[in-house]
Structures are given as C-alpha cells and as structure tokens.
Design a protein around this motif. Structure first.
Motif, PDB file in Angstrom:
ATOM      1  N   TRP A   1     -11.628 -99.966   7.518  1.00  0.00           N
ATOM      2  CA  TRP A   1     -10.329 -99.867   6.856  1.00  0.00           C
ATOM      3  C   TRP A   1      -9.691 -98.513   7.110  1.00  0.00           C
ATOM      4  O   TRP A   1     -10.369 -97.498   7.237  1.00  0.00           O
ATOM      5  CB  TRP A   1     -10.484-100.083   5.352  1.00  0.00           C
ATOM      6  N   ILE A   2      -8.361 -98.523   7.149  1.00  0.00           N
ATOM      7  CA  ILE A   2      -7.597 -97.286   7.285  1.00  0.00           C
ATOM      8  C   ILE A   2      -6.532 -97.252   6.199  1.00  0.00           C
ATOM      9  O   ILE A   2      -5.911 -98.281   5.888  1.00  0.00           O
ATOM     10  CB  ILE A   2      -6.960 -97.162   8.694  1.00  0.00           C
TER      11      ILE A   2
ATOM     12  N   LEU B   1      -4.119 -91.535   6.246  1.00  0.00           N
ATOM     13  CA  LEU B   1      -4.593 -90.680   5.160  1.00  0.00           C
ATOM     14  C   LEU B   1      -6.118 -90.645   5.093  1.00  0.00           C
ATOM     15  O   LEU B   1      -6.701 -89.643   4.695  1.00  0.00           O
ATOM     16  CB  LEU B   1      -4.050 -91.189   3.815  1.00  0.00           C
ATOM     17  N   GLY B   2      -6.749 -91.749   5.464  1.00  0.00           N
ATOM     18  CA  GLY B   2      -8.193 -91.830   5.376  1.00  0.00           C
ATOM     19  C   GLY B   2      -8.704 -93.042   6.118  1.00  0.00           C
ATOM     20  O   GLY B   2      -7.935 -93.932   6.502  1.00  0.00           O
ATOM     21  N   VAL B   3     -10.006 -93.081   6.305  1.00  0.00           N
ATOM     22  CA  VAL B   3     -10.615 -94.182   7.045  1.00  0.00           C
ATOM     23  C   VAL B   3     -12.030 -94.420   6.531  1.00  0.00           C
ATOM     24  O   VAL B   3     -12.729 -93.484   6.127  1.00  0.00           O
ATOM     25  CB  VAL B   3     -10.625 -93.876   8.566  1.00  0.00           C
ATOM     26  N   ALA B   4     -12.424 -95.685   6.518  1.00  0.00           N
ATOM     27  CA  ALA B   4     -13.797 -96.076   6.175  1.00  0.00           C
ATOM     28  C   ALA B   4     -14.279 -97.068   7.221  1.00  0.00           C
ATOM     29  O   ALA B   4     -13.548 -98.003   7.567  1.00  0.00           O
ATOM     30  CB  ALA B   4     -13.866 -96.699   4.786  1.00  0.00           C
ATOM     31  N   VAL B   5     -15.483 -96.857   7.717  1.00  0.00           N
ATOM     32  CA  VAL B   5     -16.052 -97.733   8.743  1.00  0.00           C
ATOM     33  C   VAL B   5     -17.449 -98.134   8.285  1.00  0.00           C
ATOM     34  O   VAL B   5     -18.288 -97.278   8.002  1.00  0.00           O
ATOM     35  CB  VAL B   5     -16.125 -97.018  10.111  1.00  0.00           C
TER      36      VAL B   5
ATOM     37  N   ARG C   1      -5.201-101.193   5.193  1.00  0.00           N
ATOM     38  CA  ARG C   1      -5.306-102.331   6.121  1.00  0.00           C
ATOM     39  C   ARG C   1      -6.548-102.179   6.989  1.00  0.00           C
ATOM     40  O   ARG C   1      -7.132-101.091   7.092  1.00  0.00           O
ATOM     41  CB  ARG C   1      -4.054-102.457   6.996  1.00  0.00           C
ATOM     42  N   GLN C   2      -6.947-103.262   7.627  1.00  0.00           N
ATOM     43  CA  GLN C   2      -8.126-103.225   8.469  1.00  0.00           C
ATOM     44  C   GLN C   2      -7.884-102.361   9.704  1.00  0.00           C
ATOM     45  O   GLN C   2      -6.797-102.374  10.282  1.00  0.00           O
ATOM     46  CB  GLN C   2      -8.515-104.642   8.902  1.00  0.00           C
ATOM     47  N   LEU C   3      -8.922-101.623  10.074  1.00  0.00           N
ATOM     48  CA  LEU C   3      -8.879-100.825  11.293  1.00  0.00           C
ATOM     49  C   LEU C   3      -8.958-101.777  12.486  1.00  0.00           C
ATOM     50  O   LEU C   3      -9.791-102.674  12.517  1.00  0.00           O
ATOM     51  CB  LEU C   3     -10.062 -99.853  11.323  1.00  0.00           C
ATOM     52  N   ARG C   4      -8.082-101.578  13.452  1.00  0.00           N
ATOM     53  CA  ARG C   4      -8.026-102.495  14.595  1.00  0.00           C
ATOM     54  C   ARG C   4      -8.750-101.913  15.810  1.00  0.00           C
ATOM     55  O   ARG C   4      -8.905-100.710  15.934  1.00  0.00           O
ATOM     56  CB  ARG C   4      -6.559-102.775  14.959  1.00  0.00           C
ATOM     57  N   ASP C   5      -9.136-102.807  16.687  1.00  0.00           N
ATOM     58  CA  ASP C   5      -9.785-102.425  17.939  1.00  0.00           C
ATOM     59  C   ASP C   5      -8.709-102.050  18.961  1.00  0.00           C
ATOM     60  O   ASP C   5      -8.479-102.754  19.944  1.00  0.00           O
ATOM     61  CB  ASP C   5     -10.644-103.590  18.447  1.00  0.00           C
TER      62      ASP C   5
ATOM     63  N   LEU D   1     -18.772 -94.196   8.214  1.00  0.00           N
ATOM     64  CA  LEU D   1     -17.770 -93.133   8.072  1.00  0.00           C
ATOM     65  C   LEU D   1     -16.938 -93.355   6.824  1.00  0.00           C
ATOM     66  O   LEU D   1     -16.515 -94.478   6.537  1.00  0.00           O
ATOM     67  CB  LEU D   1     -16.843 -93.130   9.298  1.00  0.00           C
ATOM     68  N   LEU D   2     -16.713 -92.284   6.077  1.00  0.00           N
ATOM     69  CA  LEU D   2     -15.727 -92.253   5.002  1.00  0.00           C
ATOM     70  C   LEU D   2     -15.079 -90.877   5.061  1.00  0.00           C
ATOM     71  O   LEU D   2     -15.734 -89.869   4.822  1.00  0.00           O
ATOM     72  CB  LEU D   2     -16.366 -92.484   3.632  1.00  0.00           C
ATOM     73  N   ALA D   3     -13.812 -90.836   5.444  1.00  0.00           N
ATOM     74  CA  ALA D   3     -13.122 -89.555   5.621  1.00  0.00           C
ATOM     75  C   ALA D   3     -11.703 -89.662   5.077  1.00  0.00           C
ATOM     76  O   ALA D   3     -11.030 -90.683   5.255  1.00  0.00           O
ATOM     77  CB  ALA D   3     -13.084 -89.169   7.102  1.00  0.00           C
TER      78      ALA D   3
END
Length: 299
Positions: free
Chosen positions: A66-67, A76-80, A4-8, A92-94
C-alpha cells in the motif's frame, strides 16, 4: 489522505524509494549500502535493486502493498508485506518525516496486517526506532532484540577463520525445492517466488548432505542477507564459507541476529567482526526461527 495499492510500475517503485530514502536516510541499513559501495550518494545499482524488490512484491502480493498519498497525489508513506504459506512478513513500513504522527503509518500498517489475517505466523525485522517497536508490540508481536556483525574483510579475517567442515556448493535455480524445504523447517513457510528474484541479485551457497541441508545468500558488497539450515553445524559451515568468499576490502555485514543465533556470533567473532545491537526481530505465533538469519525484505 488516499490509501491505494502499490502497483507494479516504475512510477510507484520510484515513489516508494523516495519515501524510504527520506524516512530512513540516516539508518544503519541504508548507510551501509552507500558505505559498502564507497559512494556518498545512493549507489544506482542499490536503488535499482530496491525498485525491483518493491515491484516484485507489488506483483506477487498486491493486497499487502500500500501507498499513502496526499490530496495532490504526492507520496506520504508506504507499506509492503507478503504472505508465504501461512507466514506473513512486513518488508517495509515507511512514512515521510513531515507526515509522521498524523496516523499515516497506523493506517498503512492496518492495511498490511489485514492482508495477513488468517496467517498463523508473522515476522518483522524492525529498526531501532522505539516508536515503531511499540507499534509492533501493540499489534501482538513479541520483540526480540537483535544484534549485528560488521567488519572489513582483510587477509587476517580469512586467516582467523577455520575452513568449513564440509562441502559448500554454488546454488542454482534447480535447488529451488531444497530452498523451500529448508524454509518450511525453519520459518514455517517457503519463500517461494522470492527465491527467483534473490537468485538474480545474490550469490547462493548451498549445503546438502547426509547431515541435512541449508542455504545462504551473499551480496557482492558483503551482506549475508538470508541464511537457513537444518542444523547449527551446517549454518556455521554456510556462514564461514560466505565470509571466506568475500573479496578483501568488502564490508561484511550479518544483521538480524536474535539471541538464538549464538552460532553466528561465534563465527563472526572468530572472523574478527564487530558485534553490536541493532533493532528487533518481531514475531507473532512463532518462536525465533533457528538456525536462521532473516532478510530485511523477504524475512
């Protein structure tokens, strides 16, 4: 796995940080942050700064952030990533160590790349992880091995450096048009709203005369995070001034230097900084911008 999308929000910013700390806790970039602050753990100010950056990009580029969550809702992971005037950048990709090699990173990167579809140019400042480098290469990015300058600033550092060959000014918000103009000249797209956040987190140095213009952001703990100029002469002036303005005892760090940034290598070696290899600058649809030192977050 849920994507899902990373929120502010503070909650999502904390979740993204947990992934970053677990995935890159041994990396040079994060280790430098703790070393520069003279602390064993993560400096609270550094963590807050990272939170602010993730929230900023989640707000400006929700489609690129995204998270990945497991069935219990744990990260589990995140991409920005962000788009700026036709230039896409992956900030970021982690992925958590326990979730690696399970396709989490692949799906996160695919979502971020989809957001950048249609952008003429792409840039990533990659780590030394050979697996990540392979992923970026398969995604169509050219891999440019990068260097890093690093060293403690002391009296001898400033004695070695020749004075800047012209005026360097303190930057303020009214320089925004100049900053965006230099961005377009060097990387093809202005950083735009990113400058607003950087101005709250970093000291800004600016040159603007008949020879051209340029700027540089410097952190209190010694990192030269972003430098762009219309000529190598002005870039050398900015980097020299940035190193000279650091307090004694600071850990000067100049990362993300491609082979095209020999002007920066020359200044660093003159200052007595140590040169080493450090990851990649990954580019698509563009040659290495120069004179230019990318930011790890804002590229």
């Amino acid at each position: 796995m849920i994507l899902r999308q990373l929120r502010d929000t503070d909650e999502d910013a904390e979740a993204a940080w947990e992934v970053v700390a677990a995935a890159f806790g041994d990396s040079a970039a994060l280790a430098d942050a703790a070393t520069a602050a003279g602390q064993d753990g993560w400096p609270p100010g550094y963590v807050a700064e990272v939170h602010d950056r993730h929230r900023h990009l989640a707000r400006t580029d929700p489609g690129g952030c995204w998270i990945a969550l497991d069935e219990t809702g744990m990260p589990l992971g995140v991409a920005v990533s962000a788009r700026r005037e036709g230039t896409w950048g992956l900030s970021l990709l982690a992925v958590l160590p326990r979730a690696q090699r399970q396709g989490v990173g692949r799906e996160l990167l695919a979502a971020a790349l989809l957001y950048g579809r249609g952008c003429l140019r792409g840039i990533i400042r990659g780590s030394e992880d050979s697996r990540a480098a392979g992923v970026y290469r398969r995604a169509g990015f050219a891999l440019h091995p990068a260097m890093r300058l690093r060293g403690t600033v002391g009296p001898e550092t400033k004695e070695r450096l020749s004075p800047p060959d012209g005026a360097v000014h303190e930057g303020v918000a009214r320089h925004r048009d100049l900053l965006d103009s230099v961005d377009r000249r060097t990387r093809g797209g202005a950083h735009g709203a990113d400058h607003e956040l950087l101005l709250t987190q970093r000291r800004l140095l600016v040159v603007d005369d008949l020879a051209g213009s340029g700027y540089c952001y410097v952190s209190d703990d010694g990192e030269i995070e972003l430098l762009a100029a219309t000529s190598r002469r002005l870039a050398k002036r900015l980097l020299t001034a940035a190193l000279l303005c650091l307090p004694e005892g600071a850990e000067a760090r100049v990362p993300g230097l491609t082979a095209e940034q020999q002007w920066a290598v020359d200044v660093g070696l003159e200052a007595g900084l140590e040169l080493s290899t450090s990851g990649y600058v990954c580019l698509r649809g563009m040659p290495p911008p120069t004179p230019y030192i990318p930011s790890g977050t804002f590229l």
